[in-house]
Design a protein around this motif. Structure first.
Motif, PDB file in Angstrom:
ATOM      1  N   GLU A  90      -8.758  -0.020  -2.517  1.00 46.39           N
ATOM      2  CA  GLU A  90      -8.368   1.181  -1.781  1.00 46.39           C
ATOM      3  C   GLU A  90      -7.748   2.237  -2.677  1.00 46.39           C
ATOM      4  O   GLU A  90      -7.674   3.403  -2.292  1.00 46.39           O
ATOM      5  CB  GLU A  90      -7.423   0.812  -0.636  1.00 46.39           C
ATOM      6  N   SER A  91      -7.291   1.841  -3.878  1.00 46.41           N
ATOM      7  CA  SER A  91      -6.727   2.822  -4.805  1.00 46.41           C
ATOM      8  C   SER A  91      -6.786   2.264  -6.216  1.00 46.41           C
ATOM      9  O   SER A  91      -6.816   1.042  -6.422  1.00 46.41           O
ATOM     10  CB  SER A  91      -5.281   3.173  -4.433  1.00 46.41           C
ATOM     11  N   VAL A  92      -6.796   3.180  -7.195  1.00 47.66           N
ATOM     12  CA  VAL A  92      -6.827   2.802  -8.607  1.00 47.66           C
ATOM     13  C   VAL A  92      -5.788   3.641  -9.351  1.00 47.66           C
ATOM     14  O   VAL A  92      -5.830   4.870  -9.298  1.00 47.66           O
ATOM     15  CB  VAL A  92      -8.213   3.043  -9.225  1.00 47.66           C
ATOM     16  N   SER A  93      -4.839   2.988 -10.018  1.00 46.77           N
ATOM     17  CA  SER A  93      -3.853   3.696 -10.835  1.00 46.77           C
ATOM     18  C   SER A  93      -3.985   3.238 -12.279  1.00 46.77           C
ATOM     19  O   SER A  93      -4.864   2.434 -12.612  1.00 46.77           O
ATOM     20  CB  SER A  93      -2.429   3.443 -10.323  1.00 46.77           C
ATOM     21  N   ASP A  94      -3.105   3.734 -13.158  1.00 46.43           N
ATOM     22  CA  ASP A  94      -3.242   3.447 -14.580  1.00 46.43           C
ATOM     23  C   ASP A  94      -3.187   1.956 -14.892  1.00 46.43           C
ATOM     24  O   ASP A  94      -3.928   1.474 -15.749  1.00 46.43           O
ATOM     25  CB  ASP A  94      -2.144   4.162 -15.371  1.00 46.43           C
ATOM     26  N   ALA A  95      -2.291   1.208 -14.246  1.00 45.81           N
ATOM     27  CA  ALA A  95      -2.101  -0.205 -14.582  1.00 45.81           C
ATOM     28  C   ALA A  95      -2.428  -1.159 -13.448  1.00 45.81           C
ATOM     29  O   ALA A  95      -2.505  -2.372 -13.678  1.00 45.81           O
ATOM     30  CB  ALA A  95      -0.652  -0.442 -15.034  1.00 45.81           C
ATOM     31  N   THR A  96      -2.606  -0.654 -12.234  1.00 43.59           N
ATOM     32  CA  THR A  96      -2.789  -1.527 -11.076  1.00 43.59           C
ATOM     33  C   THR A  96      -3.894  -1.014 -10.157  1.00 43.59           C
ATOM     34  O   THR A  96      -4.364   0.118 -10.282  1.00 43.59           O
ATOM     35  CB  THR A  96      -1.491  -1.639 -10.256  1.00 43.59           C
ATOM     36  N   LEU A  97      -4.270  -1.882  -9.219  1.00 48.03           N
ATOM     37  CA  LEU A  97      -5.144  -1.516  -8.117  1.00 48.03           C
ATOM     38  C   LEU A  97      -4.373  -1.663  -6.809  1.00 48.03           C
ATOM     39  O   LEU A  97      -3.370  -2.372  -6.748  1.00 48.03           O
ATOM     40  CB  LEU A  97      -6.369  -2.437  -8.057  1.00 48.03           C
ATOM     41  N   GLY A  98      -4.863  -1.010  -5.774  1.00 52.85           N
ATOM     42  CA  GLY A  98      -4.419  -1.295  -4.416  1.00 52.85           C
ATOM     43  C   GLY A  98      -5.601  -1.893  -3.683  1.00 52.85           C
ATOM     44  O   GLY A  98      -6.665  -1.267  -3.606  1.00 52.85           O
ATOM     45  N   VAL A  99      -5.473  -3.133  -3.196  1.00 49.13           N
ATOM     46  CA  VAL A  99      -6.584  -3.795  -2.518  1.00 49.13           C
ATOM     47  C   VAL A  99      -6.115  -4.319  -1.167  1.00 49.13           C
ATOM     48  O   VAL A  99      -4.937  -4.564  -0.946  1.00 49.13           O
ATOM     49  CB  VAL A  99      -7.169  -4.949  -3.360  1.00 49.13           C
ATOM     50  N   ARG A 100      -7.075  -4.482  -0.252  1.00 51.64           N
ATOM     51  CA  ARG A 100      -6.759  -4.971   1.088  1.00 51.64           C
ATOM     52  C   ARG A 100      -7.773  -6.047   1.475  1.00 51.64           C
ATOM     53  O   ARG A 100      -8.939  -5.991   1.097  1.00 51.64           O
ATOM     54  CB  ARG A 100      -6.809  -3.811   2.085  1.00 51.64           C
ATOM     55  N   GLY A 101      -7.329  -7.043   2.246  1.00 55.87           N
ATOM     56  CA  GLY A 101      -8.183  -8.139   2.652  1.00 55.87           C
ATOM     57  C   GLY A 101      -9.437  -7.687   3.383  1.00 55.87           C
ATOM     58  O   GLY A 101      -9.398  -6.738   4.166  1.00 55.87           O
ATOM     59  N   LYS A 102     -10.558  -8.398   3.125  1.00 54.74           N
ATOM     60  CA  LYS A 102     -11.831  -8.053   3.760  1.00 54.74           C
ATOM     61  C   LYS A 102     -12.526  -9.271   4.366  1.00 54.74           C
ATOM     62  O   LYS A 102     -12.903  -9.264   5.525  1.00 54.74           O
ATOM     63  CB  LYS A 102     -12.756  -7.379   2.754  1.00 54.74           C
ATOM     64  N   ALA A 103     -12.731 -10.334   3.573  1.00 55.32           N
ATOM     65  CA  ALA A 103     -13.518 -11.469   4.058  1.00 55.32           C
ATOM     66  C   ALA A 103     -13.002 -12.774   3.432  1.00 55.32           C
ATOM     67  O   ALA A 103     -12.568 -12.781   2.282  1.00 55.32           O
ATOM     68  CB  ALA A 103     -14.991 -11.268   3.705  1.00 55.32           C
ATOM     69  N   PRO A 104     -13.007 -13.858   4.196  1.00 53.06           N
ATOM     70  CA  PRO A 104     -13.576 -13.971   5.538  1.00 53.06           C
ATOM     71  C   PRO A 104     -12.744 -13.346   6.655  1.00 53.06           C
ATOM     72  O   PRO A 104     -13.193 -13.320   7.799  1.00 53.06           O
ATOM     73  CB  PRO A 104     -13.687 -15.485   5.742  1.00 53.06           C
ATOM     74  N   ASN A 105     -11.541 -12.804   6.324  1.00 54.86           N
ATOM     75  CA  ASN A 105     -10.686 -12.212   7.357  1.00 54.86           C
ATOM     76  C   ASN A 105      -9.983 -10.975   6.823  1.00 54.86           C
ATOM     77  O   ASN A 105      -9.791 -10.840   5.604  1.00 54.86           O
ATOM     78  CB  ASN A 105      -9.628 -13.233   7.820  1.00 54.86           C
ATOM     79  N   PRO A 106      -9.554 -10.062   7.706  1.00 54.70           N
ATOM     80  CA  PRO A 106      -8.822  -8.876   7.256  1.00 54.70           C
ATOM     81  C   PRO A 106      -7.484  -9.206   6.599  1.00 54.70           C
ATOM     82  O   PRO A 106      -6.956  -8.382   5.854  1.00 54.70           O
ATOM     83  CB  PRO A 106      -8.621  -8.070   8.541  1.00 54.70           C
ATOM     84  N   ASP A 107      -6.952 -10.404   6.879  1.00 57.43           N
ATOM     85  CA  ASP A 107      -5.692 -10.804   6.249  1.00 57.43           C
ATOM     86  C   ASP A 107      -5.914 -11.887   5.195  1.00 57.43           C
ATOM     87  O   ASP A 107      -5.039 -12.706   4.932  1.00 57.43           O
ATOM     88  CB  ASP A 107      -4.663 -11.254   7.289  1.00 57.43           C
ATOM     89  N   THR A 108      -7.095 -11.876   4.589  1.00 56.27           N
ATOM     90  CA  THR A 108      -7.352 -12.727   3.426  1.00 56.27           C
ATOM     91  C   THR A 108      -6.614 -12.118   2.238  1.00 56.27           C
ATOM     92  O   THR A 108      -6.953 -11.026   1.784  1.00 56.27           O
ATOM     93  CB  THR A 108      -8.863 -12.802   3.129  1.00 56.27           C
ATOM     94  N   THR A 109      -5.588 -12.818   1.754  1.00 58.26           N
ATOM     95  CA  THR A 109      -4.717 -12.251   0.716  1.00 58.26           C
ATOM     96  C   THR A 109      -4.147 -13.346  -0.177  1.00 58.26           C
ATOM     97  O   THR A 109      -4.066 -14.506   0.228  1.00 58.26           O
ATOM     98  CB  THR A 109      -3.535 -11.490   1.353  1.00 58.26           C
ATOM     99  N   PRO A 110      -3.713 -12.981  -1.391  1.00 57.43           N
ATOM    100  CA  PRO A 110      -3.036 -13.953  -2.248  1.00 57.43           C
ATOM    101  C   PRO A 110      -1.744 -14.449  -1.612  1.00 57.43           C
ATOM    102  O   PRO A 110      -1.134 -13.763  -0.795  1.00 57.43           O
ATOM    103  CB  PRO A 110      -2.735 -13.159  -3.526  1.00 57.43           C
TER     104      PRO A 110
END
Length: 254
Positions: free
Chosen positions: A180-200
């Motif tokens: 969802e976003s790209v910065s100099d040192a990091t990304l912004g990511v959001r869960g997609k599959a298999p569920n919207p709350d698939t996360t570390p």
């Protein structure tokens, strides 16, 4: 957003507090990896990490084999008793398990001690050298191309399935998240599959985010670094690795 907490077990010493710990986490609401897939995935098991005030703790992280002798993971997986990132194994023993989908039942694979650590100067990324090279597993390629907003990335890890009463899993888990976003040192990511709350989750710190495309080998673009308690539908903040490709090449010789 706070840094992802590293869960641990106090082994000795009264007076050890959980608040003194910080980062690592597994994949909540993901799915088990099929036997033999993503064999570059790594489980790091740290035993006997010194704690401020005395005593030790145990912990774990995830990672990926990116060269025959080198694993990439989160920089915060190697911190001294003061919480400072260091270029050395801090535990009495840090063992990398590589090429074993299920830590209990899968045949083969490798269990090797970590003998050296290199920290990125600009990101929450570390390289950990194995005691011996691994020649029968294809390392994960390191991309030099930045992820794009909307791109779907895959994640693997051996972390917990939830932040509550966190315990590392014994079977490698996976899921997909969207950039969802790209910065100099990091990304912004959001869960997609298999569920919207698939996360570390706890003990997934350092787990690889990589792109997959038909006919091409997977390519590493980031590692698990920071995010809310899992599972969640908010933004996760992995540390980019594509812009560290030169440093990674110089360090690993790959």
């Amino acid at each position: 957003m706070r840094q992802r907490r590293m869960m641990f077990t106090a082994v000795a010493a009264a007076g050890i507090t959980l608040a003194a710990a910080s980062p690592a986490e597994a994949i909540a609401n993901g799915e088990p990896v099929q036997e033999g897939r993503y064999s570059f995935s790594v489980k790091l098991t740290m035993t006997g990490i010194p704690v401020l005030g005395g005593g030790t703790r145990n912990s774990a992280c995830s990672g990926a084999l990116i060269a025959r002798e080198w694993v990439i993971t989160a920089g915060h997986c190697f911190r001294d008793e003061n919480g400072v990132r260091v270029e050395r194994p801090v535990a009495a023993s840090t063992v990398a398990t590589v090429g074993r989908t299920d830590l209990i039942t899968s045949p083969g694979g490798h269990e090797l001690e970590i003998v050296e650590v290199k920290q990125s100067a600009t990101a929450d990324v570390a390289l950990a050298r194995l005691a011996e090279p691994i020649t029968d597993i294809r390392p994960l390629a390191v991309s030099r191309r930045a992820p794009k907003v909307g791109e779907v990335l895959r994640l693997t890890g051996y972390g917990s399935l939830t932040s509550a009463n966190a315990t590392p899993v014994t079977h490698l888990q996976t899921g997909q998240l969207v950039v969802e976003s790209v910065s100099d040192a990091t990304l912004g990511v959001r869960g997609k599959a298999p569920n919207p709350d698939t996360t570390p989750c706890p003990y997934d710190s350092g787990g690889p985010f990589f792109r997959e495309s038909r006919g091409h080998a997977p390519q590493l673009v980031a590692v698990v670094s920071d995010g809310p308690s899992c599972p969640h539908t908010d933004i996760e903040i992995p540390a980019r690795t594509d812009n560290l490709a030169g440093w990674i090449r110089d360090t690993t010789g790959r």
